[in-house]
Design a protein around this motif. Sequence first.
Motif, PDB file in Angstrom:
ATOM      1  N   ASP A   1       0.822  -1.209   0.000  1.00  0.00           N
ATOM      2  CA  ASP A   1       0.000   0.000   0.000  1.00  0.00           C
ATOM      3  C   ASP A   1       0.856   1.258   0.000  1.00  0.00           C
ATOM      4  O   ASP A   1       0.563   2.229  -0.709  1.00  0.00           O
TER       5      ASP A   1
ATOM      6  N   GLN B   1     -10.004   6.776  -4.669  1.00  0.00           N
ATOM      7  CA  GLN B   1     -10.040   5.416  -4.121  1.00  0.00           C
ATOM      8  C   GLN B   1     -11.407   5.102  -3.530  1.00  0.00           C
ATOM      9  O   GLN B   1     -12.018   4.072  -3.827  1.00  0.00           O
TER      10      GLN B   1
ATOM     11  N   LYS C   1     -14.487   2.557  -4.794  1.00  0.00           N
ATOM     12  CA  LYS C   1     -14.958   1.495  -3.909  1.00  0.00           C
ATOM     13  C   LYS C   1     -16.451   1.615  -3.660  1.00  0.00           C
ATOM     14  O   LYS C   1     -17.187   0.610  -3.655  1.00  0.00           O
TER      15      LYS C   1
ATOM     16  N   THR D   1     -19.131  -1.227  -4.746  1.00  0.00           N
ATOM     17  CA  THR D   1     -19.952  -1.854  -3.708  1.00  0.00           C
ATOM     18  C   THR D   1     -21.432  -1.739  -4.052  1.00  0.00           C
ATOM     19  O   THR D   1     -22.203  -2.682  -3.870  1.00  0.00           O
TER      20      THR D   1
ATOM     21  N   ASP E   1     -15.663  -9.391  -3.136  1.00  0.00           N
ATOM     22  CA  ASP E   1     -14.876  -8.636  -2.155  1.00  0.00           C
ATOM     23  C   ASP E   1     -13.431  -8.456  -2.602  1.00  0.00           C
ATOM     24  O   ASP E   1     -12.844  -7.377  -2.440  1.00  0.00           O
ATOM     25  N   GLY E   2     -12.839  -9.530  -3.152  1.00  0.00           N
ATOM     26  CA  GLY E   2     -11.444  -9.455  -3.577  1.00  0.00           C
ATOM     27  C   GLY E   2     -11.242  -8.449  -4.696  1.00  0.00           C
ATOM     28  O   GLY E   2     -10.273  -7.682  -4.692  1.00  0.00           O
TER      29      GLY E   2
ATOM     30  N   ASP F   1     -11.499  -4.906  -3.400  1.00  0.00           N
ATOM     31  CA  ASP F   1     -10.266  -4.559  -2.699  1.00  0.00           C
ATOM     32  C   ASP F   1      -9.157  -4.203  -3.689  1.00  0.00           C
ATOM     33  O   ASP F   1      -8.400  -3.244  -3.484  1.00  0.00           O
TER      34      ASP F   1
ATOM     35  N   PHE G   1      -9.717  -0.767  -5.076  1.00  0.00           N
ATOM     36  CA  PHE G   1      -9.349   0.256  -4.089  1.00  0.00           C
ATOM     37  C   PHE G   1      -7.838   0.465  -4.068  1.00  0.00           C
ATOM     38  O   PHE G   1      -7.348   1.597  -4.026  1.00  0.00           O
ATOM     39  N   LYS G   2      -7.087  -0.648  -4.101  1.00  0.00           N
ATOM     40  CA  LYS G   2      -5.627  -0.553  -4.068  1.00  0.00           C
ATOM     41  C   LYS G   2      -5.068   0.053  -5.347  1.00  0.00           C
ATOM     42  O   LYS G   2      -4.055   0.773  -5.325  1.00  0.00           O
TER      43      LYS G   2
END
Length: 393
Positions: free
Chosen positions: A160, A185, A189, A193, A207-208, A211, A214-215
């Motif tokens: 991160d 970011q 997300k 979602t 979910d993965g 994520d 977001f990263k």
Amino acid sequence: MMDASDVIERATILVVDDTPDNLAVLSSLLKDEYRVKVASSGEKALKVAMAETSPDLILLDIMMPGLDGYEVCRRLKAEPRTHHIPVIFLTAKAEVDAEKTGLDLGAVDYITKPISPPIVLARVKTHLKLKATADFLRDKNDFLEHEVAKRTEEVMAIQDVTILAMASLAETRDLETGNHIRRTQFYVKALATRLRTHPRFAAHLDDGTIDMLFKSAPLHDIGKVGIPDRILLKPGRFVPEEFEIMKTHTTLGREAIEHAEHSLGTKVEFLTTAKEIAFGHQEKWDGSGYPQGLAGDDIPLSARLMAVADVYDALISRRVYKEGMPHEKAVEIIVQGRGQHFDPDIVDAFLAIQDEFRAIADEHSDSDADLKRKKDLLSISGTEMPAHQKATS
């Protein structure tokens, strides 16, 4: 140095039998080598077993009033705290079916009465050794799992920080602030979602994946590192040749990330997503964007999400050269781009959670210090405010 025999000698044995004479005989047999606890019923046995210090092994009679030995064993094996305690049935029931039932319930051994003291002692010792080995392996496994989780957390933290450092490198050469990175970011997300149950997107947004989005989002403009200052900070509008160079930041971004992948020698999931975002976030739903002129679903979903997030943030954010546009006006412009600049369903999701976007913008707003730093950057570079930066998208 403590060895296995030391552990076994200090082991605690719980003897469960409703006959006082049997309790006395077994206590006398075991007391020289082990600590012995007794229980005269199944109910009492469960209380002792569930106590703060559990026994290391249980010798359990079957035929008892109230809870019989089978039921006691069943409850012990169902409870995580007592599941690993070895149970040896010690009973007058000598039938094969009775022994099979006991072993099926999870007992490690089955001894019939009348007992042979040497056999009882030998089997108790054997199963305590097996338990000591199992406990050691379980503790070591727990330790290793903890260490793996700890190292994974450290690697993720480094990952991160590296992403943000790379993104900040691009940001220092542009007129955006570092908070732009954070806001986009959270916008991406929030959109992902919201869309995870939508029929078009449900198969792609678990979910993965969210994520990874977001990263990866902070790297959307990493390619600006490769744009010359004479263009990136040019006063006035671009001539066509300069605009073509400016548009290459999408390709430069993808190539920079690919270079990082090649250096690692392996594909990394979040970098794959980052490449999609960096390369495709300037594409438009109607095919009029760049660098490839992709249209509709040919544009990666990650890039379509970033397109909405990036434009919204450009519209509402304060800059050294402009005040932020009111949220309502920014929403109006996003809606006008529905089906042209943006994926219609993503715009609909944006409208549904526009208050969440507003909250994200408020929480990560640009401070006066952020704007001053950017103004100082312009002064140091000796440039005026680039006119092309005054555009709203």
